[in-house]
Scaffold this motif. Structure first.
Motif, PDB file in Angstrom:
ATOM      1  N   LEU A  31      -7.541  11.195  -4.211  1.00 12.52           N
ATOM      2  CA  LEU A  31      -8.187  10.122  -4.936  1.00 12.52           C
ATOM      3  C   LEU A  31      -7.549   8.903  -4.720  1.00 12.52           C
ATOM      4  CD1 LEU A  31      -9.650  11.856  -8.042  1.00 12.52           C
ATOM      5  CD2 LEU A  31     -10.906  11.178  -6.194  1.00 12.52           C
ATOM      6  N   LEU A  32      -6.084   8.906  -4.713  1.00 13.99           N
ATOM      7  CA  LEU A  32      -5.249   7.940  -4.803  1.00 13.99           C
ATOM      8  C   LEU A  32      -5.453   7.250  -3.339  1.00 13.99           C
ATOM      9  CD1 LEU A  32      -2.689   6.343  -5.329  1.00 13.99           C
ATOM     10  CD2 LEU A  32      -1.469   8.255  -4.457  1.00 13.99           C
ATOM     11  N   VAL A  33      -5.557   8.093  -2.218  1.00 10.46           N
ATOM     12  CA  VAL A  33      -5.838   7.395  -0.854  1.00 10.46           C
ATOM     13  C   VAL A  33      -7.073   6.846  -0.961  1.00 10.46           C
ATOM     14  CG1 VAL A  33      -6.181   8.065   1.525  1.00 10.46           C
ATOM     15  CG2 VAL A  33      -4.133   9.073   0.424  1.00 10.46           C
ATOM     16  N   GLY A  70       0.671  -1.286  -0.107  1.00  9.12           N
ATOM     17  CA  GLY A  70      -0.026   0.244  -0.055  1.00  9.12           C
ATOM     18  C   GLY A  70       0.820   1.145  -0.151  1.00  9.12           C
ATOM     19  N   THR A  71       1.872   1.279   0.908  1.00 10.52           N
ATOM     20  CA  THR A  71       2.520   2.505   0.854  1.00 10.52           C
ATOM     21  C   THR A  71       3.316   2.645  -0.072  1.00 10.52           C
ATOM     22  OG1 THR A  71       2.944   2.172   3.167  1.00 10.52           O
ATOM     23  CG2 THR A  71       4.312   3.731   2.485  1.00 10.52           C
ATOM     24  N   PHE A  72       4.030   1.601  -0.804  1.00 14.04           N
ATOM     25  CA  PHE A  72       4.773   1.710  -2.050  1.00 14.04           C
ATOM     26  C   PHE A  72       3.969   2.233  -3.290  1.00 14.04           C
ATOM     27  CE2 PHE A  72       5.416  -0.035  -6.579  1.00 14.04           C
ATOM     28  CZ  PHE A  72       6.798   0.041  -6.466  1.00 14.04           C
ATOM     29  N   VAL A  73       2.622   1.796  -3.175  1.00 15.09           N
ATOM     30  CA  VAL A  73       1.910   2.446  -4.542  1.00 15.09           C
ATOM     31  C   VAL A  73       1.431   3.958  -4.128  1.00 15.09           C
ATOM     32  CG1 VAL A  73      -0.666   2.615  -5.330  1.00 15.09           C
ATOM     33  CG2 VAL A  73       0.653   0.354  -4.827  1.00 15.09           C
ATOM     34  N   LEU A  74       1.354   4.275  -2.671  1.00 13.12           N
ATOM     35  CA  LEU A  74       1.135   5.770  -2.518  1.00 13.12           C
ATOM     36  C   LEU A  74       2.312   6.654  -2.985  1.00 13.12           C
ATOM     37  CD1 LEU A  74      -0.430   7.880  -0.976  1.00 13.12           C
ATOM     38  CD2 LEU A  74       0.889   7.098   1.097  1.00 13.12           C
ATOM     39  N   VAL A  75       3.558   6.188  -2.353  1.00 15.11           N
ATOM     40  CA  VAL A  75       4.809   6.955  -2.524  1.00 15.11           C
ATOM     41  C   VAL A  75       5.134   6.976  -3.869  1.00 15.11           C
ATOM     42  CG1 VAL A  75       7.375   7.147  -1.900  1.00 15.11           C
ATOM     43  CG2 VAL A  75       5.556   6.552  -0.106  1.00 15.11           C
ATOM     44  N   PHE A  76       5.217   5.733  -4.688  1.00 14.08           N
ATOM     45  CA  PHE A  76       5.451   5.812  -5.989  1.00 14.08           C
ATOM     46  C   PHE A  76       4.608   6.858  -6.827  1.00 14.08           C
ATOM     47  CE2 PHE A  76       5.562   4.029 -10.457  1.00 14.08           C
ATOM     48  CZ  PHE A  76       7.014   3.822 -10.529  1.00 14.08           C
ATOM     49  N   CYS A  77       3.437   6.903  -6.636  1.00 14.94           N
ATOM     50  CA  CYS A  77       2.506   7.792  -7.498  1.00 14.94           C
ATOM     51  C   CYS A  77       2.857   9.279  -6.832  1.00 14.94           C
ATOM     52  CB  CYS A  77       1.095   7.396  -7.092  1.00 14.94           C
ATOM     53  SG  CYS A  77       0.512   5.797  -8.005  1.00 14.94           S
TER      54      CYS A  77
END
Length: 235
Positions: A168-170, A140-147
């Motif tokens: 919207l990402l969250v 989950g954090t990977f997706v958040l930070v990468f984006c």
């Protein structure tokens, strides 16, 4: 506004609205009692939106140590500011959690579930498996930070961290990946309120579950680091 104060305020707003919606759904006799996961995920997304647009001009609105770490690892943020940002985020999260308690004080008194009360402060897994729970927080954090690293690039077209795309990402992360662990994806979001839960008086008070508390801290750190490495490799 000083950037440290901005991070304190932004993270405080995030937690006030984010943990506030959990309290509205979980605590006894509220207007939103038992309104469900969709309400919680939308409440958290609005919390992100409000926190980001309020302080973005002053600090960049990281409001998450994992975001601060990812930006620093990719050279988009000064390492010397990292400790101050992270401490401001943790204390801001604690302040936001305290205000949730103030706003819902009578409902905390009426609620009989110690675990439910704790859930309005910090996360715990739906099915406890440290290995799997850790992996969920990493992903989950990977997706958040990468984006976010791409959203922060001026040439992407969004400029600085815009509030709506991050919100919207969250929202998407909560709907798609939030079920196993409650999607902390933010060490400050979990640690600050968990400490406040430890300090506050409750008639029904569950333990703080420190055996699990390392997962929403270490998992996001690992996820952020992996996101920064991939971003660095691709750019």
């Amino acid at each position: 506004m000083h950037p440290y104060l901005a991070e304190f305020i932004g993270t405080g707003l995030l937690i006030l609205l984010g943990n506030g919606v959990v309290a509205n759904v979980v605590l006894k006799d509220t207007k939103g009692h038992n309104s469900g996961w969709i309400v919680i995920t939308f409440g958290w997304a609005i919390g992100v939106f409000v926190g980001v647009f309020t302080v973005a001009a002053y600090s960049g609105a990281h409001i998450n140590p994992a975001v601060t770490l990812g930006l620093a690892l990719t050279g988009q943020f000064e390492w010397g500011l990292v400790p101050g940002y992270m401490l401001s985020q943790i204390f801001g999260a604690g302040a936001g959690a305290f205000l949730v308690w103030v706003a819902y004080r009578k409902h905390y008194q009426a609620s009989e579930s110690g675990a439910g009360i704790r859930a309005t402060f910090c996360t715990d897994p739906a099915i406890r498996s440290y290995f799997d729970n850790f992996n969920t927080e990493v992903i989950g954090t990977f997706v958040l930070v990468f984006c976010v690293l791409y959203l922060a690039q001026p040439d992407v077209g969004l400029g600085a961290l815009d509030a709506l795309p991050v919100a919207l990402l969250v929202l998407g992360l909560g709907l798609s990946l939030g079920g196993p662990t409650g999607y902390a994806i933010n060490p400050a979001r979990d640690l600050g309120p968990r400490l406040v839960h430890w300090m506050l008086p409750f008639k029904q008070k569950a333990p703080q579950d420190w055996a699990y508390a390392w997962i929403p801290i270490v998992g996001p750190v690992v996820g952020s680091t992996l996101a920064a490495l991939l971003y660095y490799f691709l750019n």
